[in-house]
Structure formats: structure tokens, C-alpha cells
Design a protein around this motif. Structure first.
Motif, mmCIF file in Angstrom:
data_model
loop_
_atom_site.group_PDB
_atom_site.id
_atom_site.type_symbol
_atom_site.label_atom_id
_atom_site.label_comp_id
_atom_site.label_asym_id
_atom_site.label_seq_id
_atom_site.Cartn_x
_atom_site.Cartn_y
_atom_site.Cartn_z
ATOM 1 N N CYS A 1 0.846 -1.186 0.000
ATOM 2 C CA CYS A 1 0.000 0.000 0.000
ATOM 3 C C CYS A 1 0.886 1.242 0.000
ATOM 4 O O CYS A 1 1.841 1.328 0.786
ATOM 5 C CB CYS A 1 -0.906 -0.009 1.233
ATOM 6 N N PRO A 2 0.626 2.218 -0.871
ATOM 7 C CA PRO A 2 1.480 3.414 -0.915
ATOM 8 C C PRO A 2 1.379 4.226 0.368
ATOM 9 O O PRO A 2 0.346 4.203 1.059
ATOM 10 C CB PRO A 2 0.917 4.192 -2.110
ATOM 11 N N ALA B 1 0.840 7.433 2.557
ATOM 12 C CA ALA B 1 0.027 8.639 2.432
ATOM 13 C C ALA B 1 -0.356 9.103 3.823
ATOM 14 O O ALA B 1 -0.522 8.287 4.731
ATOM 15 C CB ALA B 1 -1.232 8.363 1.609
ATOM 16 N N ARG C 1 0.596 10.652 -11.177
ATOM 17 C CA ARG C 1 0.472 9.758 -10.024
ATOM 18 C C ARG C 1 -0.119 10.530 -8.848
ATOM 19 O O ARG C 1 0.357 11.615 -8.492
ATOM 20 C CB ARG C 1 1.840 9.186 -9.645
ATOM 21 N N SER C 2 -1.162 9.993 -8.239
ATOM 22 C CA SER C 2 -1.788 10.645 -7.096
ATOM 23 C C SER C 2 -2.400 9.600 -6.179
ATOM 24 O O SER C 2 -2.647 8.459 -6.584
ATOM 25 C CB SER C 2 -2.877 11.627 -7.556
ATOM 26 N N SER C 3 -2.650 10.020 -4.944
ATOM 27 C CA SER C 3 -3.378 9.189 -3.986
ATOM 28 C C SER C 3 -4.436 10.050 -3.324
ATOM 29 O O SER C 3 -4.204 11.233 -3.046
ATOM 30 C CB SER C 3 -2.449 8.613 -2.915
ATOM 31 N N ASP D 1 -4.878 4.886 -5.233
ATOM 32 C CA ASP D 1 -3.611 5.311 -5.831
ATOM 33 C C ASP D 1 -3.750 5.171 -7.349
ATOM 34 O O ASP D 1 -4.061 4.085 -7.845
ATOM 35 C CB ASP D 1 -2.465 4.441 -5.311
ATOM 36 N N CYS D 2 -3.530 6.267 -8.071
ATOM 37 C CA CYS D 2 -3.902 6.304 -9.480
ATOM 38 C C CYS D 2 -2.789 6.929 -10.328
ATOM 39 O O CYS D 2 -2.035 7.780 -9.859
ATOM 40 C CB CYS D 2 -5.194 7.111 -9.615
ATOM 41 N N ARG D 3 -2.714 6.497 -11.577
ATOM 42 C CA ARG D 3 -1.758 7.086 -12.523
ATOM 43 C C ARG D 3 -2.289 6.916 -13.938
ATOM 44 O O ARG D 3 -3.162 6.085 -14.199
ATOM 45 C CB ARG D 3 -0.389 6.405 -12.422
#
Length: 290
Positions: free
Chosen positions: A147-148, A150, A186-188, A252-254
């Protein structure tokens, strides 16, 4: 074909916290009325809920969740949603609609379904979906990534979006802001229903459509975009759903590449405890001069 399930979601356990016996707004929004069997397909009635709209058209997560709900009401007992691909052909209007569900194949442990959303009395589809449902069993498990990292949702500020659905689904950017214009897609972000509702497969499908368009991260402003197709792969177990409850999910997206009017979007969806709940991808249409 399996018999259809209940005529509506009136037996759902979630509520919106205002009245003990009142359904959560999401359950009301995806409630279906059984219209019986037609040409070896099951038919359900539904309407676009005003709280699940974009500017004019329905929120894509609502459309996907409605089709998922309809399919799940037709499957055999004990079958779970494994994946669903929703194609957004055109915007569904206000007024009475119907969902037609058809089984393409039913095996011992896997079923293949398709569903379409059209105006009542019409055959032109606004949305269509194909889904795989299965009877899960214990097997070897693995997760490729962690898991990233954050900050927790309590330390993140809710973003205000001028769309009806953003009033019932909150988004708290945690890593990278959608209008940064820094070129990094890339973002969360943390997401959940604003009125608490325990997570299940249909809610997970709906929340999978919450990431802000990747294009905004590149150009730093809002322009017209439209999801063409969205696929959600569901990994969560009953234990995962129970543990998550109404808590936030971290998405979490890119976007790998955009150009010539389309870009892709890939996301992983995690519980606060670090369990991978789903993976999802989209192809998105856009128009811009830069």
C-alpha cells in the motif's frame, strides 16, 4: 438461468444515519424494481438518482453500480462479483429506465453475464456491462506491491467539486493535487460515502470511478473529459469488507500515456489497514488544444 433475487434492495442493512429504518442514499439510488423475464433475460426498472449526477449526465460510478447490482440479483447464491467492465455509450436521461440482464454462460464455479441500460420501452443502450462472477475458494494468495504511503485522511482536506455526486462521496487528496499542473499523473486520495455506509462490492465499483481525471494533473485546469470504458477487478474478501466497514479507501492512481484524444488510467484501491481491495482501469476521451 438462475432466478432473480429480491425486487429491490429493501433488505439492505446500510442506512444513512438519519432514520434507523431508512436506506442509505446509495442503496436508494441503485434500487431496482423487477419487471420479470423477457426473451430469456431479466428486466429491472431504475431511475437516475439526482444525487448521483455529474453536470447533466449520471455519475459513471452510479451506472456501473446499477448494472453490477442487477447482475448480482440474477446470479446463483454464493456467487461473488469478480470483475465488471462498463462501457459508457451515451448519457442516460432522467425518467424511467430499464436494465436488461442476460447470462452468456454458467459453469460450475464461474458465470459470465452482460447487462444494458436503456430508456423504458426502448432498445438503444446508454450503458452496457460485461461481468464475471465466481464462487470463491481458498487458494494461494499474493500481492505484488505494498500500500502506498500517504498521510491519514484526517490530515487531508476534502476537495470541493461542483457535481452532485461529490456531496455524497467525499474525496480527500493525499498525494499530489489534481490541478497541480506538474505533469505527474500519479496521485493518492482517500474516498468514502459522506453518510457512513459499510463497504460491499457494488459500493466498491461505484467508488472506483472517483479519481480526478489524469489530464487535470498535466494541464492544471479543468476541461471536458468523458470515461469511455471502466473495468474493476474485485479482490476483497468478506473479511476485508467487514474490516473496512464505512471507513475511507485509499485510491492510488496514474495515467501511463495520453494523446490524440484519449488517455488511460490505472488505479489500486486499498483499505486503511493496507489490504488491496480492487484494481481498476479506464480509457478516457478528452479534448484540449495543448
Amino acid at each position: 438461468m438462475a432466478e432473480a433475487g429480491p425486487d429491490s434492495v429493501s433488505d439492505a442493512v446500510a442506512n444513512d444515519g438519519s432514520n434507523a429504518g431508512e436506506l442509505h442514499v446509495f442503496d436508494r439510488a441503485i434500487a431496482l424494481e423487477a419487471h420479470g423475464n423477457k426473451d430469456s433475460s431479466w428486466v429491472f426498472g431504475v431511475r437516475v438518482h439526482p444525487k448521483f449526477k455529474n453536470t447533466d449526465d449520471p455519475y459513471g460510478g452510479w451506472s456501473a453500480a446499477v448494472l453490477a447490482r442487477a447482475i448480482l440479483q440474477c446470479t446463483r447464491p454464493g456467487m461473488e462479483l469478480v470483475s465488471i467492465t462498463t462501457d459508457f455509450l451515451s448519457a442516460a436521461p432522467d425518467g424511467p429506465l430499464h436494465v436488461t440482464v442476460h447470462s452468456d454462460r454458467s459453469g460450475r464455479g464461474t458465470e459470465f453475464w452482460r447487462a444494458g441500460l436503456a430508456a423504458e420501452g426502448g432498445d438503444v443502450l446508454f450503458n452496457r456491462a460485461t461481468a464475471v462472477v465466481g464462487r470463491r475458494r481458498e487458494t494461494t494468495e499474493w500481492v505484488q506491491d505494498d500500500c502506498p504511503e500517504a498521510p491519514p485522511p484526517e490530515r487531508c482536506t476534502r476537495i470541493e467539486v461542483p457535481l452532485a455526486w461529490s456531496q455524497v462521496i467525499e474525496i480527500r487528496p493525499a498525494v499530489n493535487h489534481p490541478f497541480s499542473g506538474n505533469g505527474d499523473t500519479r496521485s493518492s486520495a482517500w474516498v468514502r460515502f459522506t453518510a457512513e455506509r459499510p463497504l460491499d462490492s457494488t459500493a466498491l465499483v461505484a467508488l472506483a470511478d472517483t479519481p480526478m481525471p489524469r489530464l487535470f494533473y498535466v494541464i492544471g485546469r479543468q476541461v471536458r473529459v468523458a470515461t469511455v470504458s471502466m473495468t474493476v477487478y474485485l479482490h476483497a474478501t468478506k473479511t476485508d469488507y467487514d474490516e473496512c466497514g464505512p471507513d475511507y479507501l485509499l485510491i492510488d492512481c496514474r495515467g501511463a500515456r495520453g494523446g490524440r484524444g484519449f488517455y488511460d488510467q490505472h488505479a489500486t484501491i486499498w483499505s486503511r489497514s493496507g489490504r488491496l481491495m480492487a484494481t481498476t482501469q479506464q480509457i478516457v476521451w478528452y479534448r484540449t488544444d495543448s
